[in-house]
Design a protein around this motif. Structure first.
Motif, mmCIF file in Angstrom:
data_model
loop_
_atom_site.group_PDB
_atom_site.id
_atom_site.type_symbol
_atom_site.label_atom_id
_atom_site.label_comp_id
_atom_site.label_asym_id
_atom_site.label_seq_id
_atom_site.Cartn_x
_atom_site.Cartn_y
_atom_site.Cartn_z
ATOM 1 N N ILE A 207 17.312 78.631 37.104
ATOM 2 C CA ILE A 207 18.182 79.302 36.126
ATOM 3 C C ILE A 207 17.802 80.770 36.006
ATOM 4 C CG2 ILE A 207 18.797 79.411 33.688
ATOM 5 C CD1 ILE A 207 18.610 76.409 33.559
ATOM 6 N N GLY A 208 16.500 81.028 35.917
ATOM 7 C CA GLY A 208 16.042 82.427 35.835
ATOM 8 C C GLY A 208 16.414 83.219 37.080
ATOM 9 N N ARG A 209 16.304 82.599 38.236
ATOM 10 C CA ARG A 209 16.669 83.295 39.470
ATOM 11 C C ARG A 209 18.143 83.624 39.505
ATOM 12 N NH1 ARG A 209 19.494 81.945 43.283
ATOM 13 N NH2 ARG A 209 19.533 79.762 42.584
ATOM 14 N N ALA A 210 18.990 82.652 39.136
ATOM 15 C CA ALA A 210 20.435 82.872 39.160
ATOM 16 C C ALA A 210 20.856 83.920 38.146
ATOM 17 C CB ALA A 210 21.156 81.552 38.893
ATOM 18 N N LYS A 211 20.189 83.954 37.007
ATOM 19 C CA LYS A 211 20.521 84.945 35.983
ATOM 20 C C LYS A 211 20.110 86.338 36.427
ATOM 21 C CE LYS A 211 20.084 85.697 31.006
ATOM 22 N NZ LYS A 211 19.484 85.185 29.747
ATOM 23 N N LEU A 258 28.145 84.566 41.604
ATOM 24 C CA LEU A 258 26.842 84.540 40.919
ATOM 25 C C LEU A 258 26.938 83.785 39.604
ATOM 26 C CD1 LEU A 258 25.687 88.205 41.609
ATOM 27 C CD2 LEU A 258 24.860 86.123 42.696
ATOM 28 N N TRP A 259 28.055 83.970 38.901
ATOM 29 C CA TRP A 259 28.233 83.245 37.640
ATOM 30 C C TRP A 259 28.355 81.740 37.904
ATOM 31 C CZ3 TRP A 259 27.507 83.779 32.699
ATOM 32 C CH2 TRP A 259 28.110 82.903 31.807
ATOM 33 N N GLY A 260 29.065 81.381 38.961
ATOM 34 C CA GLY A 260 29.163 79.974 39.317
ATOM 35 C C GLY A 260 27.813 79.382 39.679
ATOM 36 N N ASP A 261 26.987 80.136 40.406
ATOM 37 C CA ASP A 261 25.649 79.655 40.749
ATOM 38 C C ASP A 261 24.798 79.482 39.509
ATOM 39 O OD1 ASP A 261 23.574 79.022 42.739
ATOM 40 O OD2 ASP A 261 22.633 80.870 42.005
ATOM 41 N N TYR A 262 24.962 80.401 38.560
ATOM 42 C CA TYR A 262 24.228 80.308 37.298
ATOM 43 C C TYR A 262 24.634 79.044 36.534
ATOM 44 C CZ TYR A 262 22.803 81.456 32.520
ATOM 45 O OH TYR A 262 22.269 81.421 31.263
ATOM 46 N N GLN A 263 25.933 78.778 36.466
ATOM 47 C CA GLN A 263 26.410 77.581 35.773
ATOM 48 C C GLN A 263 25.944 76.307 36.490
ATOM 49 O OE1 GLN A 263 27.922 77.429 32.828
ATOM 50 N NE2 GLN A 263 27.740 79.671 32.684
ATOM 51 N N ARG A 264 25.911 76.377 37.830
ATOM 52 C CA ARG A 264 25.453 75.215 38.585
ATOM 53 C C ARG A 264 24.002 74.884 38.279
ATOM 54 N NH1 ARG A 264 22.356 74.423 42.629
ATOM 55 N NH2 ARG A 264 22.097 76.658 43.007
ATOM 56 N N THR A 265 23.141 75.914 38.250
ATOM 57 C CA THR A 265 21.727 75.683 37.952
ATOM 58 C C THR A 265 21.535 75.162 36.532
ATOM 59 O OG1 THR A 265 21.489 78.030 37.367
ATOM 60 C CG2 THR A 265 20.927 77.387 39.627
#
Length: 410
Positions: A207-211, A258-265
């Motif tokens: 989550i931290g990485r995606a953010k 990037l937002w989608g990856d953040y939501q996925r994590t």
């Protein structure tokens, strides 16, 4: 299934009457006029019983009986006009199973045939019952050897040389006593708990990485804590930002991905959190199930111990009555069988209790440990007590304990 019957008699009218009469009672009847083809008939017709006359042409029935007994143990009923006591004795001594003189009642012959077949069936069942326990011994020995090989591997020893002293579950088998007030921190040693914890930590890092990936990579401060040159020139016409630098624009144009990856994590983290919660609940359930099994199997073992004591007393009384001529030996055999059954049940109850104890050992992640060590830090100072003792009763509340030990799981 119809029974096969072989009649050896030269009286053809009698043979036809018996075929008709016995055929009405589900018997398949085959006949021979003499004993010349008797052995061949035994191999081809496979009869269940033989009706044999004595006065036959060529060779008498006694010689035929001797010939049959050299090849087969098939039951034989002698049906003959020679009804003297000496003839009966000779026929029975040569191997006949029954002896019926002529003239006879066909119903009596049918009753004797059924009685002989019942006796043969009972003897066969008894022989199979006696052999069956002996046949299981090699299987049990194989299982024991395989268990010893598994233990040897766990102990880093050569399987072929590993042995254990022979013992009996009826001896002084004293399992370790379960300590009172086991801390729930012992469950941290379970591999499934550690795995889910590690997965949860990894998901949190994702989550931290995606953010962080959603922000442009520019320096905000320079040496000594002053404003960075990148920040002071960020919106000047000559700046790389104003010139649509790829470094800054990449998060803008890839913002949706990037937002989608953040939501996925975050969703993955939520999934692992629920899994973590399920593992904790399952852990407490397994511990409680095995504690209850130990308690109930202990009660069962005590009851079976009393049953064995009563069976031993009944056997002693039966044996004493038999020696004094007050009863037959069948009563002694029945009491002995009951005693052995009770002893087997006791051993099985004790084995079930020990298996439940092993299952509890596994559910706790490797035994009871040392409660004082579980409550101390590596430096030797006692940790603040944050966990309640492991519940030992089904009446204890589960939810507050789980929330206290694992607050992030709720």
């Amino acid at each position: 299934m119809d029974k096969r019957l072989l009649i050896i008699d030269d009286d053809l009218k009698l043979v036809e009457l018996l075929k008709e009469y016995l055929g009405g009672y589900a018997f398949q009847v085959h006949s021979l006029p003499d004993g010349s083809g008797v052995l061949e008939a035994l191999r081809t017709e496979l009869p269940d019983i033989v009706i044999l006359d004595i006065m036959l042409p060529r060779e008498d029935g006694l010689e035929i009986l001797r010939k049959i007994r050299t090849q087969s143990a098939i039951p034989v009923i002698m049906l003959t006009a020679k009804g003297e006591d000496s003839d009966r004795i000779v026929g029975l001594e040569l191997g006949a199973d029954d002896y019926l003189p002529k003239p006879f009642n066909p119903r009596e012959l049918l009753a004797r045939i059924k009685a002989v077949l019942r006796r043969v069936k009972a003897e066969g069942s008894g022989l199979a019952a006696g052999v069956e326990p002996e046949a299981t011994v090699p299987v049990i020995q194989q299982q024991r050897r395989q268990t010893l090989n598994t233990m040897a591997i766990l102990l880093a020893q050569n399987p072929g040389e590993f042995t254990l002293a022979h013992g009996s579950l009826t001896g002084k088998v004293i399992p370790p006593e379960i300590p009172v007030g086991l801390p729930s921190a012992l469950l941290d040693r379970r591999p499934d708990v550690r795995r889910t914890e590690a997965d949860l930590v990894a998901a949190n890092a994702d989550i931290g990485r995606a953010k962080a990936a959603m922000f442009p990579t520019i320096a905000l401060t320079a040496n000594g804590g002053y404003t960075s040159q990148h920040l002071s020139t960020l919106i000047t016409p000559a700046s790389s930002f104003y010139n649509l630098s790829a470094t800054v624009l990449t998060p803008i144009f890839r913002g949706g991905a990037l937002w989608g990856d953040y939501q996925r994590t975050k969703a993955r983290h939520e999934e692992l959190l629920n899994s973590y919660h399920q593992v904790i609940i399952t852990t407490f359930r397994e511990v409680e199930d095995n504690l209850e099994a130990i308690r109930r199997q202990g009660q069962r073992e005590r009851i079976k111990t009393l049953e064995v004591a009563q069976a031993e007393k009944a056997y002693r009384i039966s044996d004493l009555r038999y020696r004094q001529g007050l009863t037959d030996y069948i009563r002694v055999l029945d009491a002995d069988r009951t005693l052995h059954t009770s002893r087997n049940d006791l051993v099985q109850a004790r084995l079930d209790r020990l298996n439940a104890l092993v299952a509890l050992y596994r559910a706790l992640g490797g035994g009871f440990g040392n409660s004082q060590e579980a409550r101390q830090s590596p430096g030797g100072e006692a940790k603040p007590e944050k966990t309640a003792p492991l519940p030992l009763s089904a009446n204890d509340e589960r939810q507050p304990l789980v929330k206290e030990k694992y607050p992030d799981a709720f």
